[in-house]
Design an enzyme around this catalytic site. Structure first.
Site, mmCIF file in Angstrom:
data_model
loop_
_atom_site.group_PDB
_atom_site.id
_atom_site.type_symbol
_atom_site.label_atom_id
_atom_site.label_comp_id
_atom_site.label_asym_id
_atom_site.label_seq_id
_atom_site.Cartn_x
_atom_site.Cartn_y
_atom_site.Cartn_z
ATOM 1 N N HIS A 103 4.342 5.832 4.449
ATOM 2 C CA HIS A 103 3.362 6.459 3.550
ATOM 3 C C HIS A 103 3.070 7.841 4.136
ATOM 4 C CE1 HIS A 103 2.207 2.146 3.330
ATOM 5 N NE2 HIS A 103 1.816 2.374 2.112
ATOM 6 N N ASP A 127 0.694 7.682 7.011
ATOM 7 C CA ASP A 127 1.171 7.056 8.255
ATOM 8 C C ASP A 127 1.727 8.134 9.168
ATOM 9 O OD1 ASP A 127 0.930 4.736 6.746
ATOM 10 O OD2 ASP A 127 3.091 4.548 6.411
HETATM 11 C C1 XLS Z 1 0.385 -3.970 0.670
HETATM 12 C C2 XLS Z 1 1.707 -3.445 0.393
HETATM 13 C C3 XLS Z 1 2.005 -2.110 1.032
HETATM 14 C C4 XLS Z 1 3.186 -1.488 0.360
HETATM 15 C C5 XLS Z 1 3.328 -0.014 0.582
HETATM 16 O O1 XLS Z 1 0.072 -5.123 0.409
HETATM 17 O O2 XLS Z 1 2.648 -4.397 0.762
HETATM 18 O O3 XLS Z 1 2.213 -2.263 2.400
HETATM 19 O O4 XLS Z 1 4.370 -2.099 0.741
HETATM 20 O O5 XLS Z 1 2.267 0.683 0.090
#
Ligand code: XLS
Ligand code: NI
Ligand code: NI
Length: 449
Positions: free
Chosen positions: A109, A112
């Site tokens: 993301h 991140d």
């Molecule tokens: C949350 C999601 C998130 C997505 C990416 O539950 O799994 O981690 O994979 O935003």
């Protein structure tokens, strides 16, 4: 893949590149089943499995939960001068980890990778600075980007949603992030771009205009698609279904719901599914169901590899450990010819009390081994033909005589009814489904590695 990357400082000292040592090895830091270059069904394991490391869990999630603060001390934060310095160091640590574990891909993301700035412009600048560094590290190591995404759910400004927010101004702020994250993904040669709509749903219908929110979500996705294509993005857009959490109800509830949504709004050409095992369970399905549903409709894309807990009702995001689940998952994936742009992204986190520096490696070793076993079992299901042939034979009556006419849409209900009348009751339909037999066959493959 090149050797391990180690930046100015080694963040995982004492851990070398993880090697395959075979099933008899007792070394927790060695693969027992994942042998990257071993060929299974004409393709190397690593090319079948396309493992990706999730930046958010592995390098950002500090073990905090709703009842307590973080427990994982990240060495790259300890001596950082400021948030950008910490982000640069974290990226060194990330590439060190990714190359030591031997994954070829990662996913991230925007937040991140780079901290939010004081203004949208500064946030974008931060992201682009880290994107330049990531590009350089990708070139040095051969690691590739599976997909990028924007975190438009953590900041308080998204408490009422991002693309589905009732305030237009917030939708525009979400756009600043999505546009920049698309730019970063393109710059890094990402094979995909993911939308997980964490807060695209509602907590109460009493304060929600559901139609408007869905229309706005579709409009936003359309704009993102058009922008990315205009910028030359050739990859796939993924929607990651999840039924709830953090919202009470999420619009991207499950695969079937998302497919309906994409078709309603004319987005079905560009978007595919990123299926997460744990989300499947939360939707009242299982991983196999969601994969089969996506595959059947031609909407399969990528996988967020993890598992839930059968007792707990939330997204525990644990590392995959069940050979049974990975075997069935890989069976679906092999049946449709394997991954194209997608891969197995470990959207999994070590537990709050897994605090040894080696635990992150051990967790990934386990997850990768579990999928390596699943892959081999799946290949055995296909090679042995018992299960696929059983399924084929079960429907054989549609492949001959009037069954073919039905399949081709050449019968009316009157004609179909006449066929039934002429045939009479007899023994038609009194046929065993053989479920237990097939389960026993599958169990023998699980043990037969
Ligand atoms: C949350 C999601 C998130 C997505 C990416 O539950 O799994 O981690 O994979 O935003
Ligand atoms: Ni996920
Ligand atoms: Ni999740």
């Amino acid at each position: 893949m090149a050797n391990c990357y180690v930046g100015a400082k080694e963040y995982f000292p004492g851990i070398q590149k993880i090697k395959y040592e075979g099933p008899k090895s007792k070394n927790p830091l060695a693969f027992k089943y994942y042998d990257a270059d071993k060929v299974i069904g004409g393709k190397k394991m690593k090319d079948h499995l396309r493992f990706a490391i999730a930046y958010w869990h592995s390098f950002c999630a500090d073990g905090a939960d709703p009842f307590g603060s973080g427990t994982h001390i990240f060495p790259w934060n300890v001596d950082a001068k400021n948030p950008m310095d910490a982000a640069e160091k974290k990226m060194d640590a990330a590439f060190e980890f990714i190359t030591k574990i031997g994954a070829e891909y990662y996913a991230f993301h925007d937040r991140d990778m780079a901290p939010e700035g004081a203004t949208p412009a500064e946030s974008e600048k931060n992201l682009m600075t880290l994107t330049a560094k990531a590009k350089n590290l990708q070139a040095q190591t051969g690691v590739k980007l599976l997909w990028g995404t924007a975190n438009v759910f953590s900041s308080p400004r998204f408490m009422n949603g991002a693309a589905t927010n009732p305030e237009f101004g917030v939708v525009a702020l979400a756009a600043t992030q999505v546009k920049a994250a698309i730019d970063a993904t393109i710059e890094l040669g990402g094979a995909g771009y993911t939308f997980w709509g964490g807060r695209e749903g509602y907590m109460s219908l009493l304060n929600t205009d559901l139609k408007r929110e869905k229309d706005n979500l579709a409009r936003f996705l359309t704009m993102a698609r058009d922008y990315a294509r205009k910028q030359g993005f050739k990859g796939v857009f993924y929607i990651e279904p999840k039924p709830m959490e953090p919202t009470k109800h999420q619009y991207d509830f499950d695969t079937e719901t998302v497919i309906g949504f994409l078709r309603n709004y004319g987005l079905d050409k560009d978007f595919r599914m990123n299926i997460e095992a744990n989300h499947a369970e939360l939707a009242g399905h299982d991983f196999f169901h969601e994969l089969e549903t996506a595959a059947a409709a031609g909407f399969f894309g990528s996988v967020d590899a993890n598992r839930g807990d059968f007792i707990n009702g939330w997204d525990t995001d644990q590392f995959p450990m069940s050979y049974y689940e990975t075997a069935l998952a890989m069976y679906t994936i092999l049946k449709i010819g394997g991954f194209t742009t997608g891969g197995l992204n470990f959207d999994s986190k070590i537990r709050r009390n897994s605090i040894d520096p080696a635990d992150l490696f051990i967790a990934h070793v386990g997850g990768m081994d579990t999928f390596a076993v699943g892959l081999q079992v799946a290949q055995r299901i296909i090679d042995d033909k018992v299960i696929p042939d059983f399924v084929k034979d079960r429907y054989a009556s549609f492949d001959s005589g009037d069954g073919v006419k039905f399949t081709k849409g050449e019968l009316t209900l009157e004609q179909l009814s006449k066929i039934g009348t002429d045939a009479g009751y007899g023994k038609t339909g009194i046929t065993s489904g053989k479920q237990e037999y097939l389960e026993n066959v599958l169990n023998s493959y699980l043990l037969g590695l």
